[in-house]
Scaffold this motif. Structure first.
Motif, short mmCIF file in Angstrom:
data_model
loop_
_atom_site.label_atom_id
_atom_site.label_comp_id
_atom_site.label_asym_id
_atom_site.label_seq_id
_atom_site.Cartn_x
_atom_site.Cartn_y
_atom_site.Cartn_z
N LEU A 88 0.74 -1.15 -0.05
CA LEU A 88 0.00 -0.09 -0.11
C LEU A 88 1.11 1.33 0.13
CD1 LEU A 88 -2.72 -0.78 2.58
CD2 LEU A 88 -3.13 -0.69 0.06
N THR A 89 2.07 1.21 0.54
CA THR A 89 2.75 2.38 0.72
C THR A 89 3.38 2.66 -0.55
OG1 THR A 89 3.67 1.79 3.11
CG2 THR A 89 5.02 3.15 1.79
N ALA A 90 3.86 1.67 -1.33
CA ALA A 90 4.20 1.66 -2.78
C ALA A 90 3.03 2.18 -3.45
CB ALA A 90 4.72 0.58 -3.07
N MET A 91 2.14 1.86 -3.48
CA MET A 91 0.83 2.38 -4.49
C MET A 91 0.47 3.59 -4.00
SD MET A 91 -1.59 -0.93 -4.00
CE MET A 91 -2.85 -0.57 -5.07
N HIS A 92 0.75 4.05 -2.75
CA HIS A 92 0.54 5.33 -2.19
C HIS A 92 1.33 6.30 -2.85
CE1 HIS A 92 0.78 8.86 0.50
NE2 HIS A 92 -0.44 8.78 0.61
N SER A 93 2.83 5.79 -2.99
CA SER A 93 3.73 6.73 -3.56
C SER A 93 3.41 7.13 -5.06
CB SER A 93 5.31 6.08 -3.53
OG SER A 93 5.54 5.78 -2.30
N VAL A 108 -3.53 3.17 10.56
CA VAL A 108 -2.52 3.71 9.32
C VAL A 108 -2.75 3.12 8.15
CG1 VAL A 108 -0.10 3.46 8.52
CG2 VAL A 108 -0.56 4.05 10.95
N LEU A 109 -3.01 1.79 8.07
CA LEU A 109 -3.43 0.99 6.73
C LEU A 109 -4.71 1.69 6.26
CD1 LEU A 109 -2.38 -2.72 7.90
CD2 LEU A 109 -1.36 -1.05 6.32
N LYS A 110 -5.73 1.85 7.05
CA LYS A 110 -6.83 2.49 6.65
C LYS A 110 -6.86 3.64 6.00
CE LYS A 110 -11.31 4.33 8.47
NZ LYS A 110 -11.15 5.61 8.23
N ASP A 111 -5.81 4.40 6.71
CA ASP A 111 -5.65 5.82 6.01
C ASP A 111 -4.90 5.69 4.80
OD1 ASP A 111 -6.70 7.04 8.29
OD2 ASP A 111 -5.06 7.50 9.24
N LEU A 112 -4.30 4.87 4.52
CA LEU A 112 -3.32 4.77 3.26
C LEU A 112 -4.62 4.45 2.14
CD1 LEU A 112 -0.23 2.66 3.98
CD2 LEU A 112 -0.15 5.07 3.13
N ILE A 141 -5.48 6.29 -1.31
CA ILE A 141 -5.55 6.17 -2.58
C ILE A 141 -6.90 5.96 -3.13
CG2 ILE A 141 -5.08 3.67 -3.80
CD1 ILE A 141 -2.97 3.04 -1.48
N LEU A 142 -7.84 5.83 -2.48
CA LEU A 142 -9.03 5.84 -3.08
C LEU A 142 -9.32 7.22 -3.56
CD1 LEU A 142 -11.13 3.34 -0.72
CD2 LEU A 142 -10.88 3.16 -3.10
N TYR A 143 -8.96 8.19 -2.79
CA TYR A 143 -9.33 9.60 -3.10
C TYR A 143 -8.72 9.76 -4.66
CZ TYR A 143 -8.93 14.84 -3.39
OH TYR A 143 -8.88 15.93 -3.58
N HIS A 144 -7.67 9.44 -4.95
CA HIS A 144 -7.14 9.66 -6.06
C HIS A 144 -7.79 8.72 -7.23
CE1 HIS A 144 -3.48 12.43 -5.43
NE2 HIS A 144 -3.77 11.94 -4.23
N VAL A 145 -8.28 7.63 -6.88
CA VAL A 145 -8.79 6.76 -7.85
C VAL A 145 -10.16 7.33 -8.18
CG1 VAL A 145 -9.95 4.25 -8.09
CG2 VAL A 145 -7.95 4.58 -6.89
N ASN A 146 -11.00 7.66 -7.33
CA ASN A 146 -12.27 8.52 -7.35
C ASN A 146 -12.21 9.68 -8.26
OD1 ASN A 146 -13.65 6.43 -5.84
ND2 ASN A 146 -13.24 7.63 -4.06
#
Length: 420
Positions: free
Chosen positions: A357-362, A400-404, A408-413
């Motif tokens: 998830l951290t890599a996906m967040h980057s 922390v995982l939920k916030d990630l 990520i979903l914010y950018h997906v949407n």
């Protein structure tokens, strides 16, 4: 009647004064022989006193001359009144004399007396050499270990246990900053590291890679030397062609230690086809190795992201666009696949999920339209339930995982709305 009473009072008072005088004068007079001390007699200080167990009487006598206490008055009168004119070396050899000598000895005299206590390394070495004991500095120890290592490689029969012990000893030494520089100065990359990495023995390779990783962490000099001596190519070949997973993993760790905080080396890594080598492992069966390589690349992306706040770093990181090269290798899709594989393999491996998830967040700003929305949404719901669960003692990690997932979903949407 009152006349006679007054007379009696006067007589009693005189008797009381006389008794008091007698008590004051009734002091025990000691001799060198034991004498009985009568009741009421005062015993002077400094006598030897005992109780006779047969008679129960108290006895006392003078102390023997050999046991007599020191005449402290006479000792004090011997103290120098003017220490500037006194030769302190002539003071008596006693505890008091030592204290006085330390008190009145000048700093210059103390240095003169103690100068022989401090000797150079060569003097100590010569002295211990006569006892067949040879002290060595770390640089000498490193030199001797490298020499023994070379001798071991040149023997017809390889003594693996001795070579591994040499690697272990060097690994302990080169973690220290100055020793790491000394290791480089003695040409140990060519004569030790690269020769061992060409060995056919897997254990020697793995332990050497462990040493190499520790050597380059937080030590600029070995890192630069490794870069200039071609370590990137050596490590990529091990990752790409070595069949043993343990060697691959250690080589990836060494590569990460070399590339972190070293933008010039990162650019060389990309130009050498490093991303292509790593990307192909997304199709392998070992998901743990995939997580390790994703973590390494994610760390580099974070470096580039935060380099913009530092003027000195920005000019180095902006010379090449790492994110652009990663996207060219379709990491958006690869990361989706990795996350799904982690959840299928072991949905409770939250540490690995966090790294993915951290890599996906980057890459969220670039991969929003390519991430699987349903996959991340369901993952977020799961962490919501875990946070609220009574079985969870500390929900911080799950938060922390939920916030990630949320970010990520914010950018997906937003990416979906833009496309529409």
């Amino acid at each position: 009647m009152f006349k006679y009473l007054s007379v009696f009072v006067i007589i009693g008072f005189i008797f009381f004064i006389q008794c008091s005088k007698n008590e004051e004068n009734d002091v025990f007079v000691p001799t060198k022989e034991w004498q009985i001390v009568r009741k009421g007699q005062k015993i002077p200080r400094g006598l030897h006193v005992r109780i006779n167990l047969e008679t129960g009487e108290t006895e006392a006598k003078l102390l023997d001359d050999s046991k007599a206490p020191e005449d402290k008055t006479r000792a004090l009168t011997a103290l120098p009144q003017d220490h500037e004119d006194t030769n302190v070396e002539n003071l008596p050899k006693s505890t008091l004399g030592e204290a006085i000598r330390d008190l009145f000895t000048s700093d210059e005299l103390k240095l003169k007396k103690n100068k022989n206590k401090f000797r150079s390394y060569d003097e100590i070495k010569k002295t211990l050499g006569d006892l067949n004991l040879t002290p060595k500095m770390d640089a000498e120890i490193i030199r001797d270990l490298l020499k023994k290592h070379l001798e071991g490689l040149n023997r017809e029969k390889l003594d693996k246990s001795k070579l591994l012990k040499i690697i272990e000893d060097l690994d302990f030494l080169v973690h220290q900053y100055d020793n790491g520089r000394e290791f480089v100065k003695q040409n140990a990359f060519q004569e030790f590291i690269y020769k061992n990495l060409n060995s056919t023995d897997l254990d020697i390779k793995k332990e050497t890679l462990k040493l190499m990783t520790g050597l380059m962490q937080n030590n600029v000099n070995p890192k630069i030397h490794a870069f200039e001596s071609g370590a990137i190519g050596v490590l990529l070949r091990l990752i790409n062609f070595e069949s043993d997973l343990g060697v691959k993993t250690r080589a990836l760790s060494a590569l990460g230690a070399l590339l972190r905080s070293f933008p010039v080396a990162q650019r060389k890594f990309v130009e050498s086809g490093g991303l292509a080598v790593l990307t192909k492992f997304f199709d392998s069966d070992d998901i743990k190795f995939q997580v390790k390589l994703v973590t390494m690349i994610s760390d580099l992306l974070v470096e580039h992201e935060y380099s913009v706040v530092d003027e000195n770093l920005r000019k180095y990181y902006t010379k090449f666009d790492l994110t652009k090269h990663i996207l060219e290798h379709d990491w958006c899709t690869k990361l989706n696949k990795l996350l799904l594989g982690l959840l299928i393999t072991d949905k409770d491996d939250h540490d690995s999920v966090e790294k993915c998830l951290t890599a996906m967040h980057s890459l969220r700003a670039h991969c929003g339209g390519k991430y699987e929305k349903d996959l991340i949404t369901n993952l977020k719901k799961r962490y919501d339930l875990l946070i609220k669960s009574d079985d969870v003692e500390d929900s911080t990690f799950y938060n922390v995982l939920k916030d990630l997932c949320d970010e990520i979903l914010y950018h997906v949407n937003n990416s979906v709305k833009t496309e529409l």
